[in-house]
Design a protein around this motif. Structure first.
Motif, PDB file in Angstrom:
ATOM      1  N   ILE A   7     -18.162 -15.621 -57.693  1.00 51.52           N
ATOM      2  CA  ILE A   7     -18.320 -16.446 -56.719  1.00 51.52           C
ATOM      3  C   ILE A   7     -18.053 -15.620 -55.370  1.00 51.52           C
ATOM      4  O   ILE A   7     -18.312 -16.246 -54.297  1.00 51.52           O
ATOM      5  CB  ILE A   7     -17.533 -17.764 -56.816  1.00 51.52           C
ATOM      6  CG1 ILE A   7     -16.271 -17.704 -56.786  1.00 51.52           C
ATOM      7  CG2 ILE A   7     -18.147 -18.604 -57.830  1.00 51.52           C
ATOM      8  CD1 ILE A   7     -15.240 -19.008 -56.888  1.00 51.52           C
ATOM      9  N   LYS A  10     -20.129 -15.864 -51.950  1.00 52.21           N
ATOM     10  CA  LYS A  10     -20.923 -16.861 -51.845  1.00 52.21           C
ATOM     11  C   LYS A  10     -20.304 -17.879 -50.751  1.00 52.21           C
ATOM     12  O   LYS A  10     -19.244 -17.851 -50.435  1.00 52.21           O
ATOM     13  CB  LYS A  10     -21.046 -17.497 -53.295  1.00 52.21           C
ATOM     14  CG  LYS A  10     -21.713 -16.761 -54.403  1.00 52.21           C
ATOM     15  CD  LYS A  10     -22.097 -17.491 -55.438  1.00 52.21           C
ATOM     16  CE  LYS A  10     -22.927 -16.446 -56.535  1.00 52.21           C
ATOM     17  NZ  LYS A  10     -23.652 -17.014 -57.609  1.00 52.21           N
ATOM     18  N   ASN A  11     -21.139 -18.753 -50.377  1.00 53.54           N
ATOM     19  CA  ASN A  11     -20.818 -19.731 -49.576  1.00 53.54           C
ATOM     20  C   ASN A  11     -19.957 -20.928 -50.051  1.00 53.54           C
ATOM     21  O   ASN A  11     -20.580 -21.163 -51.390  1.00 53.54           O
ATOM     22  CB  ASN A  11     -22.050 -20.474 -48.680  1.00 53.54           C
ATOM     23  CG  ASN A  11     -21.711 -21.437 -47.783  1.00 53.54           C
ATOM     24  OD1 ASN A  11     -20.944 -22.408 -47.979  1.00 53.54           O
ATOM     25  ND2 ASN A  11     -22.238 -21.045 -46.555  1.00 53.54           N
ATOM     26  N   ASN A  13     -19.663 -24.007 -49.872  1.00 53.63           N
ATOM     27  CA  ASN A  13     -20.121 -25.099 -49.970  1.00 53.63           C
ATOM     28  C   ASN A  13     -21.414 -25.100 -50.988  1.00 53.63           C
ATOM     29  O   ASN A  13     -21.971 -26.159 -51.436  1.00 53.63           O
ATOM     30  CB  ASN A  13     -20.873 -25.717 -48.510  1.00 53.63           C
ATOM     31  CG  ASN A  13     -20.009 -25.706 -47.642  1.00 53.63           C
ATOM     32  OD1 ASN A  13     -19.015 -26.444 -47.816  1.00 53.63           O
ATOM     33  ND2 ASN A  13     -20.084 -25.076 -46.350  1.00 53.63           N
ATOM     34  N   GLU A  14     -21.671 -23.863 -51.497  1.00 51.90           N
ATOM     35  CA  GLU A  14     -22.783 -23.848 -52.469  1.00 51.90           C
ATOM     36  C   GLU A  14     -22.010 -23.577 -53.795  1.00 51.90           C
ATOM     37  O   GLU A  14     -22.921 -23.545 -54.910  1.00 51.90           O
ATOM     38  CB  GLU A  14     -23.558 -22.588 -52.090  1.00 51.90           C
ATOM     39  CG  GLU A  14     -24.540 -22.895 -50.921  1.00 51.90           C
ATOM     40  CD  GLU A  14     -25.180 -21.479 -50.612  1.00 51.90           C
ATOM     41  OE1 GLU A  14     -24.811 -20.652 -51.308  1.00 51.90           O
ATOM     42  OE2 GLU A  14     -25.982 -21.568 -49.470  1.00 51.90           O
ATOM     43  N   VAL A  15     -20.938 -23.712 -54.187  1.00 45.44           N
ATOM     44  CA  VAL A  15     -20.124 -23.575 -55.224  1.00 45.44           C
ATOM     45  C   VAL A  15     -19.404 -24.597 -55.739  1.00 45.44           C
ATOM     46  O   VAL A  15     -18.874 -25.362 -55.218  1.00 45.44           O
ATOM     47  CB  VAL A  15     -18.931 -22.180 -55.204  1.00 45.44           C
ATOM     48  CG1 VAL A  15     -18.194 -21.899 -56.233  1.00 45.44           C
ATOM     49  CG2 VAL A  15     -19.504 -21.023 -54.492  1.00 45.44           C
ATOM     50  N   ASP A  16     -19.893 -24.868 -57.030  1.00 42.95           N
ATOM     51  CA  ASP A  16     -19.178 -26.046 -57.774  1.00 42.95           C
ATOM     52  C   ASP A  16     -17.706 -25.613 -58.583  1.00 42.95           C
ATOM     53  O   ASP A  16     -17.764 -24.718 -59.287  1.00 42.95           O
ATOM     54  CB  ASP A  16     -20.117 -26.470 -58.992  1.00 42.95           C
ATOM     55  CG  ASP A  16     -19.736 -27.683 -59.628  1.00 42.95           C
ATOM     56  OD1 ASP A  16     -18.623 -28.348 -58.887  1.00 42.95           O
ATOM     57  OD2 ASP A  16     -20.084 -28.063 -60.690  1.00 42.95           O
ATOM     58  N   ASP A  74     -16.710 -20.088 -44.258  1.00 46.12           N
ATOM     59  CA  ASP A  74     -17.285 -20.385 -45.309  1.00 46.12           C
ATOM     60  C   ASP A  74     -17.815 -19.499 -46.413  1.00 46.12           C
ATOM     61  O   ASP A  74     -18.544 -19.903 -47.397  1.00 46.12           O
ATOM     62  CB  ASP A  74     -18.483 -21.313 -44.785  1.00 46.12           C
ATOM     63  CG  ASP A  74     -18.345 -22.606 -44.120  1.00 46.12           C
ATOM     64  OD1 ASP A  74     -17.115 -23.187 -44.343  1.00 46.12           O
ATOM     65  OD2 ASP A  74     -19.173 -22.974 -43.278  1.00 46.12           O
TER      66      ASP A  74
END
Length: 160
Positions: A7, A10-11, A13-16, A74
């Motif tokens: 991760i 990565k942004n 907000n796009e990571v679970d 972010d």
């Protein structure tokens, strides 16, 4: 832990970020001082604080490790793993201070300055408290920014 490495970059907000039964997962934003040193922008919430049914210390820290996912603008930049049990003596002392105030009907007087690492962060809603007619702000248990800074200082910028 290898799945976490994927991760970086990565942004946020796009990571679970699913909860883990073994450790806390803290996604924390940071800022950087002019000298390049980073510092946390916020506290990390551990649990809600219920004045009438207070969680025990052992239940509050049933997870004794934390994975910190650091992000800036972010974008995830670093991952760090820290063993909270290294600081259980101070965390327990802080817990006891908070619990004692609540037991004595003084939840309305609690401030985060009363403790070192574990805070009882105030929320805007007022609720009743035990052993007092006075309303107190609702609270949540948090790892304070000061403690998160201590973790940053103890762990090098090395990722796992």
């Amino acid at each position: 832990m290898d799945s976490f490495k994927q991760i970086i970059g990565k942004n946020i907000n796009e990571v679970d970020l699913d909860e883990s039964p073994d450790f806390f997962i803290a996604a924390l934003e940071y800022d950087t001082k002019l000298c390049g040193k980073r510092y946390p922008s916020s506290k990390f919430k551990i649990a809600d604080l219920d004045y009438f049914n207070m969680i025990s210390f052992s239940e509050l820290f049933r997870k004794d490790k934390i994975v910190i996912i650091w992000y800036h603008d972010d974008i995830i930049t670093d991952l760090e793993f820290y063993h909270l049990e290294n600081d259980f003596d101070v965390l327990f002392s802080d817990y006891y201070i908070i619990k004692k105030a609540i037991d004595n009907g003084l939840a309305h007087e609690l401030t985060e300055g009363d403790t070192k690492y574990l805070g009882a962060s105030r929320l805007s809603e007022k609720v009743s408290q035990p052993n007092s007619e006075r309303l107190a702000n609702k609270r949540e248990f948090v790892l304070k920014k000061k403690y998160l800074q201590k973790i940053i200082n103890e762990i090098s910028m090395t990722c796992f």
